[in-house]
Scaffold this active site. Structure first.
Site, PDB file in Angstrom:
ATOM      1  CG  LEU A  35      -1.104 -11.773   0.529  1.00 26.26           C
ATOM      2  CD1 LEU A  35       0.247 -12.710  -0.028  1.00 26.26           C
ATOM      3  CD2 LEU A  35      -1.152 -11.748   2.093  1.00 26.26           C
ATOM      4  N   PRO A  52       2.901  -5.405  -5.304  1.00 29.62           N
ATOM      5  CG  PRO A  52       4.584  -5.669  -3.504  1.00 29.62           C
ATOM      6  CD  PRO A  52       4.205  -4.912  -4.678  1.00 29.62           C
ATOM      7  N   GLY A  65      -1.179   0.466  -7.018  1.00 29.79           N
ATOM      8  CA  GLY A  65      -1.586  -0.780  -6.684  1.00 29.79           C
ATOM      9  C   GLY A  65      -2.914  -1.178  -7.171  1.00 29.79           C
ATOM     10  CG  ASN A  71       2.661   2.171  -2.708  1.00 32.12           C
ATOM     11  OD1 ASN A  71       2.683   1.466  -1.759  1.00 32.12           O
ATOM     12  ND2 ASN A  71       1.741   1.733  -3.715  1.00 32.12           N
ATOM     13  N   GLY A  72       0.917   4.659  -3.091  1.00 34.89           N
ATOM     14  CA  GLY A  72      -0.286   4.944  -2.179  1.00 34.89           C
ATOM     15  C   GLY A  72      -1.372   5.842  -2.924  1.00 34.89           C
ATOM     16  CB  CYS A 110       2.244  -6.291   5.191  1.00 32.72           C
ATOM     17  SG  CYS A 110       0.664  -7.195   5.443  1.00 32.72           S
ATOM     18  CE  LYS A 131       4.488  -1.478  -1.794  1.00 32.95           C
ATOM     19  NZ  LYS A 131       3.811  -1.101  -0.470  1.00 32.95           N
ATOM     20  CD  GLN A 149       6.291  -7.383  -0.777  1.00 33.06           C
ATOM     21  OE1 GLN A 149       5.274  -7.970  -0.601  1.00 33.06           O
ATOM     22  NE2 GLN A 149       6.459  -5.959  -0.535  1.00 33.06           N
TER      23      GLN A 149
END
Length: 328
Positions: free
Chosen positions: A14, A12, A228, A206-207, A95, A134, A65
């Site tokens: 933004l 996800p 991402g 993730n990352g 976030c 997450k 999300q």
């Protein structure tokens, strides 16, 4: 464990992963799990929910999300998500932006595992959808493995079975959200250790993942990989996901074919007043690294925002790029 297949997903993001981005990604991969942008509980409950929840049926499998920290409001949003036909609800605990902190959601919630557990519990009880989390591997100086493991255990006891772990910690003060995606070092071993210590939980890493070779390497240690920014800037990387990650024989024939399949949606949306640039901004990277990529980007960037711009702009841009059979 839910029936959602999370071996590979797109994060996800933004202002990026809106319904037009997701529709486009779905033309490149049928099996990749897609996520909405983060939607706050306040936005959902105090506005017209359709504005945030509507999606094209073709986008499935699709997860919503949420951002929030009020258990009852999150539960209400989960009921909406289920009614709308989403396959999963994910709680944003990663976030780090100031706006998110002032609203008491995102990464700052990792400092309050009791509240997060209450949120997860209320969400899980309110709907039949899988509720996932997450989060980061830590925040500020609260970055020991023991604290992370205790956090995961508490959320697991509350009903969360799937953890998407960004393998960086977040600095809530002193770093911008952009710096928080790059500056804190990646610690993949920490996420691998979580999977070892919690073998019955689904752990998604993730990352920093930029290609499918890396994804396949991670999948030897964890249950899934979330990609991402690379999937956004170089979307064709998703074209081999179905074959390599999901053992499916489906593959899009070419980048040109993807755009040709996108054109009917472009025509439909432009006809109902959606500006062309809202769609084309997501497809600028399709020809990344290919002959004609610069002409493609320039044509779209210079023309998609003009009044009355429609699918013909896309067709013109496509004609500037040599047609190549991409099905390997």
């Amino acid at each position: 464990m839910s029936t959602m297949d999370r071996r590979l997903s797109v994060a996800p993001m933004l202002d990026w992963t809106d319904r037009y981005c997701r529709y486009f990604h779905r033309l490149i991969s049928r099996r990749t799990l897609l996520y909405t942008e983060m939607v706050t509980t306040g936005a959902l409950l105090h506005n017209e929910p359709a504005r945030f929840l509507d999606f094209f049926p073709e986008e499935q499998p699709l997860a919503l999300q949420l951002g929030g920290s009020n258990p009852e409001e999150l539960a209400q949003c989960c009921r909406l998500a289920e009614a709308w036909g989403y396959g999963e609800v994910n709680l944003n605990l990663g976030c780090p932006s100031d706006r998110v902190q002032s609203g008491m959601f995102g990464a700052c919630l990792m400092a309050n595992p009791g509240l997060v557990a209450d949120c997860i519990s209320a969400m899980a009880e309110s709907c039949s959808l899988p509720v996932t989390a997450k989060h980061r591997i830590g925040i500020d100086d609260m970055d020991s493995y023991d604290l992370l493991a205790a956090f995961v255990e508490k959320l697991s006891d509350a009903g969360c079975r799937t953890f998407i772990v960004h393998a960086r910690k977040a600095w809530l003060q002193g770093l911008s959200p952009k710096q928080n995606r790059d500056v804190p070092p990646l610690q993949y071993d920490t996420v691998y250790r979580l999977k070892q210590d919690f073998p019955n939980l689904e752990i998604i890493i993730n990352g920093g993942v930029t290609d499918l070779n890396q994804a396949e390497h991670h999948l030897k240690k964890v249950d899934g990989v979330m990609i991402g920014r690379e999937a956004y800037h170089n979307p064709w990387m998703l074209s081999d996901v179905d074959r390599r990650i999901f053992a499916s024989d489906w593959h899009p024939a070419s980048r040109h074919q993807v755009i040709e399949k996108l054109l009917p949606l472009v025509e439909q949306e432009c006809a109902r007043g959606i500006p062309l640039k809202r769609i084309t901004r997501h497809i600028l990277g399709l020809f990344h690294g290919q002959p004609g990529a610069k002409k493609w980007r320039r044509c779209l960037s210079e023309n998609a925002h003009l009044p009355g711009a429609g699918p013909e702009i896309l067709e013109t841009a496509l004609s500037l790029v040599p047609r190549i059979d991409d099905s390997r």
